[in-house]
Design a protein around this motif. Structure first.
Motif, short mmCIF file in Angstrom:
data_model
loop_
_atom_site.label_atom_id
_atom_site.label_comp_id
_atom_site.label_asym_id
_atom_site.label_seq_id
_atom_site.Cartn_x
_atom_site.Cartn_y
_atom_site.Cartn_z
N GLY A 27 0.82 -1.21 0.00
CA GLY A 27 0.00 0.00 0.00
C GLY A 27 0.85 1.25 0.00
N LEU A 28 1.79 1.33 0.95
CA LEU A 28 2.58 2.56 1.05
C LEU A 28 3.50 2.74 -0.15
CD1 LEU A 28 3.43 2.64 4.86
CD2 LEU A 28 1.86 4.09 3.60
N VAL A 29 4.09 1.63 -0.66
CA VAL A 29 4.99 1.75 -1.82
C VAL A 29 4.22 2.30 -3.02
CG1 VAL A 29 6.25 0.41 -3.54
CG2 VAL A 29 6.69 0.06 -1.12
N PHE A 30 3.03 1.77 -3.27
CA PHE A 30 2.24 2.24 -4.41
C PHE A 30 1.82 3.70 -4.23
CE2 PHE A 30 1.21 -2.26 -5.67
CZ PHE A 30 1.76 -2.15 -6.94
N ILE A 31 1.46 4.07 -2.99
CA ILE A 31 1.02 5.45 -2.76
C ILE A 31 2.17 6.42 -3.00
CG2 ILE A 31 0.29 7.06 -0.95
CD1 ILE A 31 -1.40 4.67 0.17
N TYR A 32 3.36 6.09 -2.46
CA TYR A 32 4.50 6.98 -2.67
C TYR A 32 4.93 6.96 -4.13
CZ TYR A 32 5.16 8.45 2.08
OH TYR A 32 4.98 9.06 3.29
N ALA A 33 4.86 5.78 -4.76
CA ALA A 33 5.21 5.71 -6.19
C ALA A 33 4.28 6.61 -6.99
CB ALA A 33 5.11 4.27 -6.67
N ALA A 34 2.99 6.58 -6.65
CA ALA A 34 2.04 7.43 -7.37
C ALA A 34 2.43 8.89 -7.20
CB ALA A 34 0.63 7.19 -6.84
N TYR A 35 2.76 9.27 -5.95
CA TYR A 35 3.06 10.68 -5.68
C TYR A 35 4.28 11.15 -6.47
CZ TYR A 35 4.54 14.79 -3.07
OH TYR A 35 4.94 16.04 -2.72
N SER A 46 -1.12 8.38 -11.81
CA SER A 46 -1.90 8.45 -10.57
C SER A 46 -2.66 7.15 -10.30
CB SER A 46 -2.90 9.60 -10.65
OG SER A 46 -3.88 9.32 -11.62
N PHE A 47 -2.77 6.26 -11.31
CA PHE A 47 -3.49 4.99 -11.06
C PHE A 47 -2.79 4.14 -10.01
CE2 PHE A 47 -1.04 1.55 -12.96
CZ PHE A 47 -0.10 2.24 -13.71
N LEU A 48 -1.48 4.38 -9.79
CA LEU A 48 -0.75 3.57 -8.80
C LEU A 48 -1.35 3.72 -7.40
CD1 LEU A 48 2.89 4.24 -9.99
CD2 LEU A 48 1.69 2.07 -10.06
N GLY A 49 -1.90 4.91 -7.11
CA GLY A 49 -2.52 5.11 -5.79
C GLY A 49 -3.63 4.13 -5.54
N ALA A 50 -4.45 3.90 -6.59
CA ALA A 50 -5.57 2.97 -6.42
C ALA A 50 -5.06 1.55 -6.23
CB ALA A 50 -6.50 3.05 -7.62
N LEU A 51 -3.89 1.21 -6.86
CA LEU A 51 -3.32 -0.13 -6.62
C LEU A 51 -2.94 -0.27 -5.16
CD1 LEU A 51 -1.05 -0.75 -9.74
CD2 LEU A 51 -3.37 -1.55 -9.31
N GLY A 52 -2.39 0.82 -4.57
CA GLY A 52 -2.08 0.80 -3.14
C GLY A 52 -3.34 0.57 -2.33
N ILE A 145 -5.13 3.11 4.74
CA ILE A 145 -4.39 2.94 3.47
C ILE A 145 -5.36 3.03 2.29
CG2 ILE A 145 -3.18 1.23 2.06
CD1 ILE A 145 -1.60 0.43 4.39
N THR A 146 -6.55 2.43 2.45
CA THR A 146 -7.53 2.48 1.37
C THR A 146 -7.92 3.92 1.06
OG1 THR A 146 -8.37 0.39 2.19
CG2 THR A 146 -9.77 1.58 0.65
N ILE A 147 -8.20 4.71 2.12
CA ILE A 147 -8.64 6.08 1.90
C ILE A 147 -7.52 6.92 1.30
CG2 ILE A 147 -9.49 8.17 3.04
CD1 ILE A 147 -10.78 6.27 5.09
N VAL A 148 -6.30 6.77 1.86
CA VAL A 148 -5.18 7.56 1.32
C VAL A 148 -4.92 7.16 -0.14
CG1 VAL A 148 -2.74 8.12 1.56
CG2 VAL A 148 -4.12 7.82 3.58
N GLY A 149 -4.96 5.86 -0.41
CA GLY A 149 -4.69 5.39 -1.77
C GLY A 149 -5.70 5.93 -2.76
N LEU A 150 -6.98 5.81 -2.44
CA LEU A 150 -8.00 6.29 -3.37
C LEU A 150 -7.94 7.81 -3.52
CD1 LEU A 150 -11.04 4.00 -2.41
CD2 LEU A 150 -9.49 3.76 -4.33
N SER A 151 -7.66 8.52 -2.40
CA SER A 151 -7.55 9.98 -2.49
C SER A 151 -6.38 10.37 -3.38
CB SER A 151 -7.33 10.60 -1.11
OG SER A 151 -8.27 10.16 -0.20
N THR A 152 -5.24 9.66 -3.22
CA THR A 152 -4.07 9.97 -4.03
C THR A 152 -4.38 9.75 -5.51
OG1 THR A 152 -2.74 9.15 -2.21
CG2 THR A 152 -1.61 9.51 -4.28
N SER A 153 -5.11 8.68 -5.77
CA SER A 153 -5.44 8.38 -7.15
C SER A 153 -6.40 9.43 -7.73
CB SER A 153 -6.07 7.00 -7.22
OG SER A 153 -5.99 6.51 -8.52
N MET A 154 -7.27 9.96 -6.90
CA MET A 154 -8.21 10.98 -7.37
C MET A 154 -7.51 12.32 -7.57
SD MET A 154 -11.74 10.62 -5.30
CE MET A 154 -12.82 9.19 -5.47
#
Lengths: 280, 239
Positions: A27-35, A46-52, A145-154
């Motif tokens: 989760g965290l790796v995908f979120i930071y990768a997205a960022y 930005s789709f990487l956030g949703a993978l997280g 992680i779900t909320i941060v990931g989806l927010s990052t992707s949005m």
């Protein structure tokens, strides 16, 4: 009334510790990768956030499966709502305070509230579930992680506030996700994705791989909806998110259907309802 | 970097109001007659769904009505009263429609299995309980208890919402109204789940023996909400 649950530990082919690692690290790796990749390569990453978020969803669904198997007495949805309720509080706090370490802070504070609620559940409310403390901690962290990931992707970023980069104002999560109310979509999507897999599959023949396949499928749906929202935000690209989401949904649904057929005693086609003439 | 101590010191009253709101929600859930899955099959007294769904339905309506009133006035009393009444109307309608289903659809009289006489109407209950069930429908005592519960939930929810929006962070309210409302919703769910674990998923209302357990849930909600209140105040105050 215990809605579902055999009143004991759940049998698992994949140990929970592996799933914890999958959820937190993935989760965290995908979120930071997205960022970072959004800034380096462009908004389509930005789709990487949703993978997280999917990593978090699968982990959360697995934790729900373990704790709900003891019979919560209130039905499975309650613990999913608890997870996302804690997750949203911790996410708002973590992202607002943390800056670049926001997602990590969100997970830490979600775990903290989850730990306290689990402890209160066993000590004050006398629930008597041996893995209650560990499970609420896990579920709350997975919700964050779900909320941060989806927010990052949005939003294409997990920065809470608007930033000025190279003279351009980059809107943060507060402006793109929270203010227009998309956070409510994330709220209910995340809650359903975490609580639904076990709620749909529970029973004496429940199998871990079938439940988790359902969790992946729910993650795919969440990703598609995230992509639709991302089409209107400047720093995130919706198309790639939607396409990847559809692929994940299709693969996961096929896998899920395969397992449903495997576990079913018999599958028989009932045909269409008889017409009026045939009944007479 | 956000000045955490300064924000907390400035907003002690807000934290107290939020914590109080969480406690009120937690207490309110104990009043709502929830029957869970057995009630959905008319085998237990109460409305046939879970605590979380009922409390959330009523509480969120309370937030909407409180938010609507906020457009018109800044008066704390009016806003909170509006939230309370909204939640009471919602829970009343839910129970009334559920009642119609039980009486005209399933065909069973509303009856409580926990008490011999309804504490409000003094009607005999045990004669009307079908064998093998734990009561069915929503008897008068449960109905009135449910309205009280909905009111307490709406009061708590709108109090949290009002307290969060009254934080002075130098921004117009429109900039953080979304955050305040989703934060209030999150706290609402946490405080609806805690008491539902306390009562084991089903309760008939204030006449149910399980109602006496409420101090445990209030204590648990107090601790959990207090932690969350600090986080919310820091997040919104630091914007």
């Amino acid at each position: 009334m215990s809605a579902g649950g055999g009143g004991g530990g759940a049998h698992a082919a994949i140990p929970q510790n592996n799933l914890i690692a999958f959820g937190v690290v993935g989760g965290l790796v995908f979120i930071y990768a997205a960022y970072f990749l959004v800034q380096i390569a462009g908004p389509y990453m930005s789709f990487l956030g949703a993978l997280g978020a999917i990593c978090g969803i699968v982990w959360g669904a697995s934790a729900v499966r373990r704790v709900a198997n003891y019979g919560l007495g209130t039905g499975v949805p309650s613990i999913g709502m608890l997870a996302i309720g804690i997750g949203i509080i911790a996410t708002i706090f973590g992202l607002a305070v943390g800056g670049i370490i926001g997602p990590i802070l969100a997970v830490i504070f979600a775990s903290l509230i989850g730990l306290v609620v689990g402890f209160l559940g066993n000590k004050v409310l006398n629930m008597g579930i041996p893995i209650m403390v560990q499970s609420t901690t896990e579920i709350a962290a997975a919700g964050a992680i779900t909320i941060v990931g989806l927010s990052t992707s949005m939003a294409g970023t997990f920065m809470f506030f608007d930033e000025v980069v190279n003279g351009l104002t980059v809107p943060g999560v507060a402006t793109t996700v929270m203010e227009p109310g998309y956070i409510a979509v994330i709220f209910i999507m995340g809650a359903l994705a975490i609580l639904h897999p076990y709620n749909a599959n529970l029973g004496p023949d429940e199998k871990q791989d079938r439940t988790l396949a359902c969790a992946f499928e729910k993650g795919g749906i969440a990703m598609i909806i995230t992509g639709i929202v991302a089409t209107v935000t400047p720093l995130a690209s919706g198309t790639v998110t939607i396409v990847v989401g559809v692929v994940i949904w299709y693969v996961a649904f096929s896998e899920y259907y395969k397992r449903v057929k495997r576990d079913a005693y018999m599958i028989s086609g009932a045909g269409l309802l008889p017409s009026k003439e045939e009944l007479e | 970097m956000i000045d955490i101590v300064g924000i907390l010191a400035d907003n002690i009253l807000t934290i107290v109001l939020i914590t109080l709101g969480g406690i009120l929600i937690s207490l309110g859930v104990h009043f709502v007659p929830v029957g869970g899955a057995p009630a959905a099959m008319a085998q237990a007294t109460g409305v046939g769904t879970g605590t979380v769904q009922l409390a959330a339905g009523a509480g969120l309506t309370g937030l909407v009505t409180a938010g609507f009133m906020m457009n018109v006035t800044d008066n704390m009393g009016l806003i909170i009263a509006s939230g309370t009444i909204g939640a009471m109307i919602m829970i009343s309608v839910t129970m009334l429609v559920g009642q119609m289903m039980y009486v005209y659809g399933v065909g069973c009289p509303p009856a409580s299995a926990k008490v011999k006489y309804d504490p409000i109407t003094k009607d005999r209950q045990d004669l009307y309980v079908s064998q093998g069930t734990e009561g069915h429908g929503v008897p008068t005592a449960s109905y009135i208890s449910g309205i009280i519960g909905g009111g307490l939930g709406g009061l708590g929810g709108s109090m949290i919402y009002y307290a969060l929006l009254s934080i002075d962070n130098g921004l117009p309210e429109a900039k953080f109204i979304g955050i305040a409302s989703i934060f209030a919703v999150g706290l609402f769910f946490v405080n609806a789940v805690i008491p539902s674990y306390n009562i084991g998923g089903t309760i008939e209302g204030f006449h149910d023996p399980k109602f006496k357990r409420f101090p445990n849930a209030v204590l648990a909600s107090f601790i959990a909400t207090f932690l969350a209140a600090i986080m919310g105040v820091v997040a919104i105050g630091g914007m």
